[in-house]
Design an enzyme around this catalytic site. Sequence first.
Site, PDB file in Angstrom:
ATOM      1  N   PHE A 151       2.435   2.843  -0.450  1.00  0.00           N
ATOM      2  CA  PHE A 151       1.849   1.735   0.313  1.00  0.00           C
ATOM      3  C   PHE A 151       2.803   0.555   0.223  1.00  0.00           C
ATOM      4  CE2 PHE A 151      -0.539  -1.932   1.442  1.00  0.00           C
ATOM      5  CZ  PHE A 151      -1.400  -1.486   2.444  1.00  0.00           C
ATOM      6  N   ASP A 183       9.762  -1.619  -4.821  1.00  0.00           N
ATOM      7  CA  ASP A 183       8.655  -2.436  -4.338  1.00  0.00           C
ATOM      8  C   ASP A 183       7.784  -2.770  -5.549  1.00  0.00           C
ATOM      9  OD1 ASP A 183       6.291  -3.471  -3.419  1.00  0.00           O
ATOM     10  OD2 ASP A 183       6.118  -2.116  -1.706  1.00  0.00           O
ATOM     11  N   LYS A 191       2.391 -11.119  -3.978  1.00  0.00           N
ATOM     12  CA  LYS A 191       1.074 -11.211  -4.621  1.00  0.00           C
ATOM     13  C   LYS A 191       0.961 -12.267  -5.733  1.00  0.00           C
ATOM     14  CE  LYS A 191      -0.336  -6.416  -3.696  1.00  0.00           C
ATOM     15  NZ  LYS A 191      -1.493  -6.441  -2.826  1.00  0.00           N
TER      16      LYS A 191
HETATM   17  C1  LIG Z   1       3.170  -2.094  -3.362  1.00  0.00           C
HETATM   18  C2  LIG Z   1       2.804  -2.959  -2.200  1.00  0.00           C
HETATM   19  N1  LIG Z   1       3.737  -3.263  -1.287  1.00  0.00           N
HETATM   20  C3  LIG Z   1       3.464  -4.048  -0.222  1.00  0.00           C
HETATM   21  C4  LIG Z   1       2.192  -4.560  -0.025  1.00  0.00           C
HETATM   22  C5  LIG Z   1       1.920  -5.420   1.168  1.00  0.00           C
HETATM   23  O1  LIG Z   1       1.702  -6.729   0.776  1.00  0.00           O
HETATM   24  P1  LIG Z   1       0.931  -7.745   1.751  1.00  0.00           P
HETATM   25  O2  LIG Z   1      -0.487  -7.277   1.825  1.00  0.00           O
HETATM   26  O3  LIG Z   1       1.091  -9.079   1.073  1.00  0.00           O
HETATM   27  O4  LIG Z   1       1.612  -7.704   3.062  1.00  0.00           O
HETATM   28  C6  LIG Z   1       1.192  -4.264  -0.954  1.00  0.00           C
HETATM   29  C7  LIG Z   1      -0.175  -4.773  -0.753  1.00  0.00           C
HETATM   30  O5  LIG Z   1      -1.148  -4.267  -1.247  1.00  0.00           O
HETATM   31  C8  LIG Z   1       1.501  -3.441  -2.058  1.00  0.00           C
HETATM   32  O6  LIG Z   1       0.584  -3.134  -2.989  1.00  0.00           O
END
Ligand SMILES: Cc1ncc(COP(=O)(O)O)c(C=O)c1O
Length: 460
Positions: free
Chosen positions: A150, A235, A264
């Site tokens: 994700f 990530d 976050k």
């Molecule tokens: C690992 C990871 N990458 C990217 C994202 C995307 O972040 P955003 O919701 O701030 O766009 C999330 C969101 O849950 C995430 O957990």
Amino acid sequence: MTEDIPALFAKRETDRFAMHSRHLNEQMVRVLKAIGYDVGFCRGTGQYLYDREGKRYLDLLSGFGVFALGRNHPAVRTALKSVLDGDLPNLVQMDVSTLAGVLAERLLALVPYLEKVFFVNSGSEAVETAIKFARAATGRPGIVYCEHAFHGLSYGALSLNGDEIFRGGFEPLLPDCMRIPFNDLSALEEALRLRNVAAFIVEPIQGKGVNIPSDDYLKGVEELCRRYGTLFVADEIQTGLGRTGRFLAVEHWNVQPDMVLIAKALSGGHVPIGAVLSRRQVFEKVFNRMDRAVVHGSTFAKNDLAMACGITTLDVLASEGLIENAARNGENLLRAFVAMKARYELLSDVRGKGLMIGIEFGAPRSFKLKASWNLLETANKGLFCQLITIPLFKEYQILSQVAGHASHTIKILPSLVVSTSDCEYIIRAFDAVIAASHRVPGAVWSLGKTLVDHAMLSRV
Ligand SMILES: Cc1ncc(COP(=O)(O)O)c(C=O)c1O
């Protein structure tokens, strides 16, 4: 006249579900009502939320990982007020931001093998940036990602999403994106062999399912990426900033990615922000001439409120020892859950690092339980976890989440400020609810029948 926003909230909060049904996402309201989460939260401090009656809930979801410092941390509030009162020259655009310079300097001091920072407004934007930068830096089209990954829901990020539920209905997605199994170095080598892959992007611990790689995986990823000229992008949007008991989760495996994405928690729970930490060479390829100085950017990135939140978040993580707290409490929770596993046949696995823990349930062995489990699974795969999260919410005021669609794993992702007594309470509450789920017939399985009926109804 300036409207008093908290007074407006108090006046209209009882209309929230009606307003959302009418003007926003009606399906979300239906979901909340179906599972009884429509209590109307009215206040939040630290690791707790309070409903209309003033009842306190322990939040194990922390806004999908945003509230590492807890809600409404006084230091973040003070920092935000000071920016507002400071008449700072925000977002001049034809200038460079001082506060962005300070935050970049402090982030890079914590990740010393990287030299540059690019600020954005969200996790997805960080992922979009990484895709663009990787292509520009390598001149290659391919992006490799993992099953169950994700990385966000904007188009580039969605093209790297490892679950069909999010992709369906939105295709075609970005070309040249290739999915491989997580934790599989042979599949990665196969994907990289043609030397047409710009980047391999991976969550060190996958958020969907709380999947932890084997000990040699990320080291192998680093080696393969170097060998085939592919950029290794970690990530850390969910795992970063202390969540797993280290500043970055990759530190557990002693690897140095070419780009690290964070977001976050860096917001201090208030102002959206994301950042791409990168090697200098990547930046030099993207911003290679003066006429390309603004070739990638975003109007609100580097705004002073976001930068102040980032700076304060780093201060609080250090001054309150929150990373150590995450490591210590996480270890105690994990130990207690592992001990529980021996007592409950429905509890199939417990895994995690720091305060990112997955509690997985699986098919039981005993006849009576097996029959009920199979019935539920046939009706709706993954529904079992709701038989745990709903009683946790209703009877123990614990807000938790299932770690993905049709998943059998509950994810524990509390604020890093949780106390020892919060952790003891978590263990007591889970223990009681899991014990109840082993009694057939019983209240938990009656709830299962109600949910199945609901699920059937919602499909017609
Ligand atoms: C690992 C990871 N990458 C990217 C994202 C995307 O972040 P955003 O919701 O701030 O766009 C999330 C969101 O849950 C995430 O957990």
